[in-house]
Write an enzyme that holds these catalytic residues in place. Sequence first.
Site, short mmCIF file in Angstrom:
data_model
loop_
_atom_site.label_atom_id
_atom_site.label_comp_id
_atom_site.label_asym_id
_atom_site.label_seq_id
_atom_site.Cartn_x
_atom_site.Cartn_y
_atom_site.Cartn_z
N ILE A 30 0.81 -1.22 0.00
CA ILE A 30 0.00 0.00 0.00
C ILE A 30 0.84 1.26 0.00
CG2 ILE A 30 -2.03 -1.04 1.07
CD1 ILE A 30 -1.06 -0.01 3.75
N GLY A 31 2.15 1.12 0.04
CA GLY A 31 3.00 2.31 0.02
C GLY A 31 4.45 1.93 -0.17
N GLU A 32 5.21 2.87 -0.73
CA GLU A 32 6.63 2.62 -0.95
C GLU A 32 7.37 3.93 -0.88
OE1 GLU A 32 9.55 0.27 -4.11
OE2 GLU A 32 7.45 0.64 -4.60
N GLY A 33 8.49 3.94 -0.16
CA GLY A 33 9.32 5.12 -0.04
C GLY A 33 10.78 4.78 -0.28
N THR A 34 11.63 5.76 -0.04
CA THR A 34 13.06 5.56 -0.26
C THR A 34 13.64 4.54 0.72
OG1 THR A 34 13.19 7.86 -0.96
CG2 THR A 34 15.27 6.75 -0.48
N SER A 36 11.65 2.43 2.90
CA SER A 36 10.75 1.40 3.42
C SER A 36 9.66 1.07 2.42
CB SER A 36 10.12 1.87 4.73
OG SER A 36 9.32 3.02 4.50
N ASP A 143 9.08 15.89 7.46
CA ASP A 143 8.51 15.46 6.19
C ASP A 143 6.99 15.51 6.24
OD1 ASP A 143 8.70 14.67 3.56
OD2 ASP A 143 8.86 12.53 4.01
#
Length: 528
Positions: A30-34, A36, A143
Amino acid sequence: MVGGDVTGEIEKLYAAVPQIRNIFYVMGKIGEGTFSCVYLAVARLMSGEDRKFALKHLIPTSHPTRVAAELQCLTLAGGEDNVMGVKYCFRKNDHVVIVMPYLEHECFVDVLHLLSFQETKEYMFNLFKALKRIHRFGIVHRDVKPSNFLYNRRLKQYALVDFGLAQGTPDTQIELLKVLQTKKQGSCSQSNLHTISGNIPVPREVVLPSSTKQSVKRHWSYSQINPGNSGKEGLLGGSTQRSVFGERNFNVHSAVIHEVNAEKSIKQSKITDAVSRKLAARKSVAAKNTSGAVARKAASTCPTSMTCDCYARDQVCSICLARTRQVAPRAGTPGFRAPEVLTKCPNQTTAIDMWSAGIIFLSLLSGRYHFFNAGDDMNALAQIMTIRGSRETVLAAKQFGKTVLCSKELPAKDLRALCEGLRQVCIAPTSGTESDVQKHRAALQMRMVENQDGWFVEQTGVPPANTNKSYDCISSNANMDSGQSNLNGWDKVPDEAYHLLDRLLDMNPATRITAEEALLHPLFKDLF
């Protein structure tokens, strides 16, 4: 349905932290970042209910102190006042999975033009509640943006998430943020984390999968977990912090097998490759340094007496490029960074979160997202200057020890005219001829000048005298009621909204409104 790529990632997650499979069925990403990836998972409760959780898998390269600091922020400050808490934490070797309550939420862009003005007020009020909470603990989120403030419009639920970039104030209550602040990261080394092993307590309300439940049973595998020491040991091997949501945080159950000899042989086999890689890297760096030196030399040949030639151009001139670069914290998302971050001010406070909140409010009032979008910090500051004015920018920079030069004076925009013009909601005068109405509408029209770094705002008309309001004093409009019209209240936005926006976008962090002050603002008098 879960795509093949995501299915492969889920299997890798199960393999990296096998304990996850024992308790959770991971449904998808459901989500993706730099740093995690976040997955939606289901756990079986003792009541027989299947409850959803969000699993945040931190990349193995994250520094142990940074990981532990994020957990400490969630544990101490989370769980109250719209700040996301933590339920459990799993770890095996370098892999860490943080388990949090799942909040079903809308995408900000999808609801931006659907929210009434009353809902916008409630959104900002709850954001300030979350910021007040973390700032009280001495946490600077760094952030703040819509994707990190989850919003369920139907349930009116909110959650501030993602403390992966958080820093501490000088008086922070988060001990590990102090460690990061003073760069004493050796106090929480990787080897210390690897020594943690043993039995873990099973969450009170979570049970192993039952064969009678058909909805998720086929995705689970059975593994007996020993209740062990009843949660006496925390993530770092010390005493646990206070419970979150009445539950214990628990370690991953991993029997650490000492394979020192095997590790040595593996390391020895990699030495030759490492040496060759270092030699190649040195050559590459030397080549880059040579080309960089040539560019700097060319830039430095510009006479210092020349004035900056950046104005009205889509690139930064050589005079500006020749200036010495300074190192300062600049974490965050482009478009939401405060002026003191863009100008590399070393002393950054919780005020940078309030600026980011101001940008969110600006997007809500104007209906434009992303509002700012520049390719680099100097162009980002130039875009802010088109809104707040060059004189205000120069004076504010001087207050926090920076010098900003502008080749041409830019007047500050009237915030009401700006937002209503971009939203294209033209409030006609209550009295007057049709000609007066047309003049009023023409004065509110805004033009967006595009370039490769985003856009700048230009006003095509002169605002009417009655819209050039001073926001030093708050004025109340007796004719503005709390009821929604056919425009959802956007035709009756009070002066208090633009006064608050003005305080949030104060170029000087020392005088910028705080979260606690914002909650007491007259705009929210019906929400106290």
